[in-house]
Scaffold this motif. Structure first.
Motif, PDB file in Angstrom:
ATOM      1  N   ASP A  52       5.026 -13.534 -12.077  1.00  0.00           N
ATOM      2  CA  ASP A  52       5.314 -13.341 -10.281  1.00  0.00           C
ATOM      3  C   ASP A  52       6.281 -12.014  -9.709  1.00  0.00           C
ATOM      4  O   ASP A  52       5.906 -11.392 -10.498  1.00  0.00           O
ATOM      5  CB  ASP A  52       6.161 -14.558  -9.904  1.00  0.00           C
ATOM      6  CG  ASP A  52       7.575 -14.620 -10.124  1.00  0.00           C
ATOM      7  OD1 ASP A  52       7.563 -13.295 -11.307  1.00  0.00           O
ATOM      8  OD2 ASP A  52       8.590 -15.211 -10.444  1.00  0.00           O
ATOM      9  N   GLU A  53       5.712 -12.022  -9.083  1.00  0.00           N
ATOM     10  CA  GLU A  53       5.795  -9.994  -8.929  1.00  0.00           C
ATOM     11  C   GLU A  53       7.284  -9.710  -8.646  1.00  0.00           C
ATOM     12  O   GLU A  53       7.752  -8.553  -8.814  1.00  0.00           O
ATOM     13  CB  GLU A  53       5.980  -9.985  -7.040  1.00  0.00           C
ATOM     14  CG  GLU A  53       5.354  -8.599  -5.984  1.00  0.00           C
ATOM     15  CD  GLU A  53       5.481  -8.693  -4.943  1.00  0.00           C
ATOM     16  OE1 GLU A  53       4.462  -9.368  -4.569  1.00  0.00           O
ATOM     17  OE2 GLU A  53       5.729  -7.379  -3.801  1.00  0.00           O
ATOM     18  N   LEU A  94       3.276  -2.897  -5.833  1.00  0.00           N
ATOM     19  CA  LEU A  94       2.447  -3.475  -6.238  1.00  0.00           C
ATOM     20  C   LEU A  94       1.372  -3.878  -6.111  1.00  0.00           C
ATOM     21  O   LEU A  94       2.071  -3.898  -3.697  1.00  0.00           O
ATOM     22  CB  LEU A  94       3.783  -4.236  -7.282  1.00  0.00           C
ATOM     23  CG  LEU A  94       4.464  -4.369  -8.408  1.00  0.00           C
ATOM     24  CD1 LEU A  94       5.567  -5.495  -8.918  1.00  0.00           C
ATOM     25  CD2 LEU A  94       3.144  -3.606  -9.511  1.00  0.00           C
ATOM     26  N   LYS A  95       0.058  -4.071  -6.171  1.00  0.00           N
ATOM     27  CA  LYS A  95      -0.932  -4.554  -5.418  1.00  0.00           C
ATOM     28  C   LYS A  95      -1.096  -6.357  -5.990  1.00  0.00           C
ATOM     29  O   LYS A  95      -1.547  -6.380  -7.450  1.00  0.00           O
ATOM     30  CB  LYS A  95      -1.352  -3.855  -5.169  1.00  0.00           C
ATOM     31  CG  LYS A  95      -1.998  -3.132  -3.777  1.00  0.00           C
ATOM     32  CD  LYS A  95      -2.893  -2.152  -3.991  1.00  0.00           C
ATOM     33  CE  LYS A  95      -2.543  -1.330  -2.951  1.00  0.00           C
ATOM     34  NZ  LYS A  95      -3.799  -0.073  -2.415  1.00  0.00           N
ATOM     35  N   TYR A 141      -1.643  -8.235 -11.412  1.00  0.00           N
ATOM     36  CA  TYR A 141      -0.849  -6.761 -10.623  1.00  0.00           C
ATOM     37  C   TYR A 141      -1.299  -5.658 -10.413  1.00  0.00           C
ATOM     38  O   TYR A 141      -1.379  -5.275 -11.844  1.00  0.00           O
ATOM     39  CB  TYR A 141       0.797  -7.232 -10.502  1.00  0.00           C
ATOM     40  CG  TYR A 141       1.217  -8.557  -9.727  1.00  0.00           C
ATOM     41  CD1 TYR A 141       1.134  -9.055  -8.960  1.00  0.00           C
ATOM     42  CD2 TYR A 141       1.063  -9.094 -10.824  1.00  0.00           C
ATOM     43  CE1 TYR A 141       1.964  -9.310  -8.341  1.00  0.00           C
ATOM     44  CE2 TYR A 141       1.989 -10.262 -11.004  1.00  0.00           C
ATOM     45  CZ  TYR A 141       1.946 -10.449  -9.336  1.00  0.00           C
ATOM     46  OH  TYR A 141       2.915 -11.836  -8.976  1.00  0.00           O
ATOM     47  N   ALA A 193       7.288  -8.501 -12.136  1.00  0.00           N
ATOM     48  CA  ALA A 193       6.114  -6.814 -12.664  1.00  0.00           C
ATOM     49  C   ALA A 193       6.750  -6.212 -11.966  1.00  0.00           C
ATOM     50  O   ALA A 193       6.866  -5.147 -13.384  1.00  0.00           O
ATOM     51  CB  ALA A 193       4.719  -7.848 -11.597  1.00  0.00           C
ATOM     52  N   LYS A 194       7.493  -6.622 -10.659  1.00  0.00           N
ATOM     53  CA  LYS A 194       8.550  -5.651 -10.474  1.00  0.00           C
ATOM     54  C   LYS A 194       9.696  -4.179 -11.765  1.00  0.00           C
ATOM     55  O   LYS A 194       9.897  -4.017 -11.395  1.00  0.00           O
ATOM     56  CB  LYS A 194       9.542  -5.869  -9.590  1.00  0.00           C
ATOM     57  CG  LYS A 194       8.934  -5.641  -8.319  1.00  0.00           C
ATOM     58  CD  LYS A 194       9.421  -5.735  -7.222  1.00  0.00           C
ATOM     59  CE  LYS A 194       8.620  -5.528  -5.441  1.00  0.00           C
ATOM     60  NZ  LYS A 194       8.808  -6.181  -4.862  1.00  0.00           N
TER      61      LYS A 194
END
Lengths: 83, 83
Positions: B54-55, B82-83, B5, B58-59
């Motif tokens: 997963d996102e 996030l990208k 990410y 990451a967050k």
């Protein structure tokens, strides 16, 4: 009649320019255990409001402000959004 | 499998905190003739890449990184994408 716009401006170092502050942050993060982090680059974020006739005029002025004061075009890129 | 990410992080001073650098830029712009500019605030813009399951993971990690290193929560706010 003049309208009010908010500009959000991002000034970043060109990819070919070394970023010692970013390297220091990355090294600090690794020492803190975050060894899955890479590619840290640090730039500036500038918010300002301006009054302009229309959005095109606002864009032209923000471009000039960035070129003349906020960014060093030799080593930095910028981009901005108007709201 | 871990995904990669890119995080774009904006660190800004809280609205109640004085921003002498922003005031200096605003004053400089007025001296250069841009007297329709107001409310200049200067913050940091940080880009980094990280690997996470997963996102959501990451967050969570970017939140921790901001709280522990990139932002001073007493005087600064942050937000990120996030990208």
């Amino acid at each position: 009649m003049a309208h009010r716009y908010q500009a959000q401006i991002y000034v970043t170092l060109r990819p070919s320019v070394l970023d010692p502050a970013g390297t220091a942050v990355e090294s600090g993060l690794k020492h803190m255990g975050y060894d899955n982090v890479a590619g840290v680059r640090i730039g500036k974020y500038v918010e300002l409001t301006l009054e302009a006739e229309d959005e095109a005029a606002a864009k032209t002025q923000v471009d000039r402000v960035c070129d003349e004061l906020l960014a060093n075009p030799v080593i930095e890129n910028y981009r901005f959004e108007l709201k």
